[in-house]
Design an enzyme around this catalytic site. Sequence first.
Site, short mmCIF file in Angstrom:
data_model
loop_
_atom_site.label_atom_id
_atom_site.label_comp_id
_atom_site.label_asym_id
_atom_site.label_seq_id
_atom_site.Cartn_x
_atom_site.Cartn_y
_atom_site.Cartn_z
N ASP A 88 -13.57 -26.93 -14.23
CA ASP A 88 -13.92 -28.31 -13.92
C ASP A 88 -14.95 -28.35 -12.80
O ASP A 88 -14.73 -27.79 -11.73
CB ASP A 88 -12.66 -29.06 -13.49
CG ASP A 88 -12.93 -30.51 -13.12
OD1 ASP A 88 -12.74 -31.38 -13.98
OD2 ASP A 88 -13.32 -30.78 -11.96
N TYR A 126 -20.54 -32.10 -6.90
CA TYR A 126 -20.07 -30.86 -6.28
C TYR A 126 -21.23 -29.93 -5.93
O TYR A 126 -21.07 -29.03 -5.09
CB TYR A 126 -19.11 -30.11 -7.20
CG TYR A 126 -17.82 -30.80 -7.53
CD1 TYR A 126 -17.44 -31.99 -6.90
CD2 TYR A 126 -16.96 -30.27 -8.48
CE1 TYR A 126 -16.25 -32.63 -7.24
CE2 TYR A 126 -15.77 -30.89 -8.82
CZ TYR A 126 -15.43 -32.07 -8.19
OH TYR A 126 -14.25 -32.68 -8.53
N LYS A 130 -18.84 -34.22 -14.48
CA LYS A 130 -18.65 -35.64 -14.17
C LYS A 130 -19.94 -36.27 -13.68
O LYS A 130 -20.75 -35.60 -13.00
CB LYS A 130 -17.56 -35.82 -13.11
CG LYS A 130 -16.29 -35.04 -13.35
CD LYS A 130 -15.27 -35.27 -12.24
CE LYS A 130 -14.19 -34.22 -12.27
NZ LYS A 130 -14.63 -32.92 -11.72
N HIS A 150 -17.01 -40.30 -12.80
CA HIS A 150 -16.28 -39.66 -11.70
C HIS A 150 -15.38 -40.63 -10.94
O HIS A 150 -14.27 -40.27 -10.55
CB HIS A 150 -17.28 -39.00 -10.73
CG HIS A 150 -16.69 -37.89 -9.93
ND1 HIS A 150 -17.41 -36.83 -9.49
CD2 HIS A 150 -15.43 -37.67 -9.49
CE1 HIS A 150 -16.64 -36.00 -8.81
NE2 HIS A 150 -15.42 -36.50 -8.79
N LEU A 189 -1.50 -29.61 -5.71
CA LEU A 189 -0.60 -29.07 -4.70
C LEU A 189 -0.56 -29.94 -3.45
O LEU A 189 -0.01 -29.54 -2.42
CB LEU A 189 -1.02 -27.64 -4.32
CG LEU A 189 -1.10 -26.65 -5.49
CD1 LEU A 189 -1.60 -25.30 -5.02
CD2 LEU A 189 0.25 -26.50 -6.18
N ILE A 243 -5.84 -28.77 -12.46
CA ILE A 243 -7.02 -28.00 -12.09
C ILE A 243 -6.94 -27.54 -10.63
O ILE A 243 -7.71 -27.99 -9.78
CB ILE A 243 -8.32 -28.80 -12.34
CG1 ILE A 243 -8.20 -30.23 -11.78
CG2 ILE A 243 -8.65 -28.83 -13.82
CD1 ILE A 243 -9.52 -30.99 -11.78
N LYS A 248 -7.61 -25.52 -7.30
CA LYS A 248 -8.82 -24.85 -6.81
C LYS A 248 -8.43 -23.75 -5.83
O LYS A 248 -7.62 -23.97 -4.93
CB LYS A 248 -9.75 -25.86 -6.14
CG LYS A 248 -10.93 -25.22 -5.41
CD LYS A 248 -10.80 -25.42 -3.91
CE LYS A 248 -11.94 -24.76 -3.16
NZ LYS A 248 -11.91 -25.06 -1.72
N ARG A 270 -4.66 -15.57 -5.54
CA ARG A 270 -4.15 -16.91 -5.79
C ARG A 270 -4.51 -17.39 -7.19
O ARG A 270 -3.75 -18.12 -7.82
CB ARG A 270 -4.69 -17.89 -4.74
CG ARG A 270 -4.11 -17.68 -3.36
CD ARG A 270 -2.66 -18.16 -3.28
NE ARG A 270 -2.05 -17.85 -2.01
CZ ARG A 270 -2.20 -18.58 -0.90
NH1 ARG A 270 -2.98 -19.65 -0.93
NH2 ARG A 270 -1.59 -18.22 0.20
N ASN A 272 -1.59 -18.67 -9.50
CA ASN A 272 -1.57 -20.03 -10.06
C ASN A 272 -1.48 -20.03 -11.58
O ASN A 272 -0.99 -21.00 -12.17
CB ASN A 272 -2.82 -20.79 -9.63
CG ASN A 272 -2.81 -21.16 -8.15
OD1 ASN A 272 -1.78 -21.07 -7.48
ND2 ASN A 272 -3.96 -21.58 -7.65
#
Length: 273
Positions: A46, A51, A73, A106, A188, A226, A228, A234, A238
């Site tokens: 994503d 970004y 997006k 977005h 999270l 999603i 990150k 990690r 995940n």
Amino acid sequence: MTEQPSISLNDGRSMPQIGLGTYQIPDEDTAGVVQAAIDAGYRAVDTAAIYGNEAGTGAGVRARDETIFVTSKLWRDDFGYDAALKGFEKSFDRLGLDWVDLYLLHWPFVEETRFVETWKALVRLREEGRVKSIGVSNFTMDHLERIIHDTGVVPAVNQIELHPSFQQVELRAYHDENHIVTTSWSPLGQGAALADPAITAIAAKHGKTPAQVVLRWHIEAGLTVIPKTTNPARLAENFAIFDFALDADDERAIAALDRRDGRIGPDPTTFAG
């Protein structure tokens, strides 16, 4: 390698339930992180125009001979019918891929009057085969009602802030009624959920990490997610959430963590961009 399940979309396609979020990953680092995620088993990534890492995302995907579900997006700078078509082309060029699986508005942006005409541009992009599926991000029920009423086209996905402290039960129910897939960003709770005693107790019971428990909760709720991270360990952690299941006691304990004031990110009804 464990295969993750997929979720069916209302347009007949499907998307993997877990993907890599790339928010705040610098463009120069993104290709390497995307490659590491693909190597760990991820089949979705994503990104977004705002970004600034669509080029790195595309480079990472191209570096691996795999079928990856790619989401990007459209930002407010390219709202409006004609501007949105051009904005998509800019994103498509930066990605450097032959496809975009999912393209989202977005945010609705407070006082923005053009999100309906912008949505119509996305409908055109899908009809022309330029993008496979279309959706929105951070839309409330009122925003969704507006675009559905005015265009007759229901988004395939609404990507929203969602974590144990902010579970968005009412909006998720609306999504279910209208066959809109929910994607959780900040799944999270920006790490806050990982220190909660209820989560740590469930993790200890299952021999899993708190992050794995929270991500498993999203998966079992029928959400797409999603998370990150740029840390290879990690990334693997995940993704390793498909070999256990939460029980009814676990579900009740997590449900009790929901708070009306649990939002961490911007409120879509006031965010101006």
